[in-house]
Design an enzyme around this catalytic site. Structure first.
Site, PDB file in Angstrom:
ATOM      1  N   GLY A  66       0.800  -1.208   0.000  1.00  0.00           N
ATOM      2  CA  GLY A  66       0.000   0.000   0.000  1.00  0.00           C
ATOM      3  C   GLY A  66       0.835   1.261   0.000  1.00  0.00           C
ATOM      4  CB  THR A  69       4.777  -0.774   1.171  1.00  0.00           C
ATOM      5  OG1 THR A  69       4.119  -1.475   2.223  1.00  0.00           O
ATOM      6  CG2 THR A  69       5.985  -1.575   0.726  1.00  0.00           C
ATOM      7  CD  GLU A 273       3.267   4.847   6.981  1.00  0.00           C
ATOM      8  OE1 GLU A 273       3.815   4.485   8.039  1.00  0.00           O
ATOM      9  OE2 GLU A 273       2.261   4.280   6.499  1.00  0.00           O
TER      10      GLU A 273
END
Length: 298
Positions: A66, A69, A273
């Site tokens: 996803g 990554t 993130e």
């Protein structure tokens, strides 16, 4: 035909799921690659390290995963002097960056599309000493990511993002910011500041031009008010041509670089993130990495 390729895939997935995903892509990939090496990640940071250490040894770096990554791999590849071509096999919840590259979302079809060999150099964003492919954001978007229920995400996938966003939007706290950009200086209060390089957020298209990934410019949205009407407006706008600055809760800025400060250090979300903070110096690296792309839709 590619000579050598490395396929990075997420080792945290269950054995059955991993086998199913790899089974869907290996056949199409073998038809276009002479030597394919599979590398499994075992913990966060592995994908970035593998890309940094082995990226210049291969012709093609394939990412089965996803947006998180992909984010790791971009951070491993962007500093390299001679990075390989990159191909994304969408295996996450939203897969926003792969959508901007016109890659089919079904794995088998994605592998077939990548092996057509269409490539495009694309821009990469840089925030302080880190890189992002899709977006950098603070405020509401970071709160939404933090508030996602992991069990809910596993059950209903991308819908959990919107549920979390709606819940967070109702109680978003404004923050004070200062933004220095190509056109001058902007400051005041906002509930979200969003710096876009890609063209999708939570699987939904953003009102950006078709060439947003390779135009050498970052698209910055300053959102000053919270609430459900704001979210409806964000996803209703189709392009800048339809946007009326006099009637909107948004302010859009296009710039090649910006310096962002806030009254207090704030968490920043990059490609989903969360580990960075403000203040941040942000810039675009024009056509920094070359990606395999799908067939553009008219």
């Amino acid at each position: 035909m590619f000579g050598k390729a490395i396929l990075i895939h997420n080792g945290s997935a269950g054995q059955a799921e991993t086998g199913s995903r790899l089974g869907a892509v290996i056949g199409p990939l073998e038809a276009g690659i002479e030597e394919l090496t599979l590398v499994q990640t075992k913990e966060p940071g592995d994908a970035e390290r593998i890309c940094r250490e082995r990226g210049e040894e291969t012709d093609l770096l394939l990412v089965l995963g996803g947006d998180g990554t992909v984010h790791e791999c971009v951070n491993g590849l962007a500093p390299l002097a001679d990075p390989p071509v990159v191909g994304i096999l969408p295996g996450g919840t939203c897969n926003d960056f792969s959508r901007a590259l016109y890659i089919p979302q079904e794995l088998g079809r994605a592998a077939e599309a990548l092996m057509q060999g269409r490539t495009r150099p694309v821009d990469i964003g840089r925030a302080n000493d880190r890189y992002f492919s899709n977006f950098f954001g603070i405020g509401l978007i970071t709160d939404a990511s933090v508030n996602i229920n992991p069990q809910l995400k596993g059950t209903i996938g991308k819908l959990s993002y919107f549920i979390s966003t709606l819940q967070t939007a109702a109680s978003a706290d404004p923050f004070r910011f200062t933004l220095e950009h190509d056109s001058g200086r902007t400051d005041g209060e906002a509930v979200m500041l969003f710096v876009a390089n890609g063209r999708f957020l939570g699987t939904r298209p953003l009102p950006l031009a078709a060439d947003a990934l390779y135009d050498g410019v970052l698209d910055v949205a300053i959102i000053r008010e919270a609430g459900l009407p704001l979210l409806k407006e964000l996803f209703k706008i189709k392009n800048f041509g339809e946007w009326d600055s006099e009637k909107s809760s948004f302010e859009f800025i296009r710039t090649t670089s910006l310096k962002l400060t806030t009254d207090q250090p704030m968490q920043a979300d990059m490609d989903g993130e969360i580990y960075a903070h403000t203040p941040a110096s942000i810039s675009v690296l024009g056509k920094k990495l070359t990606f395999l792309v799908g067939e553009e839709q008219p």
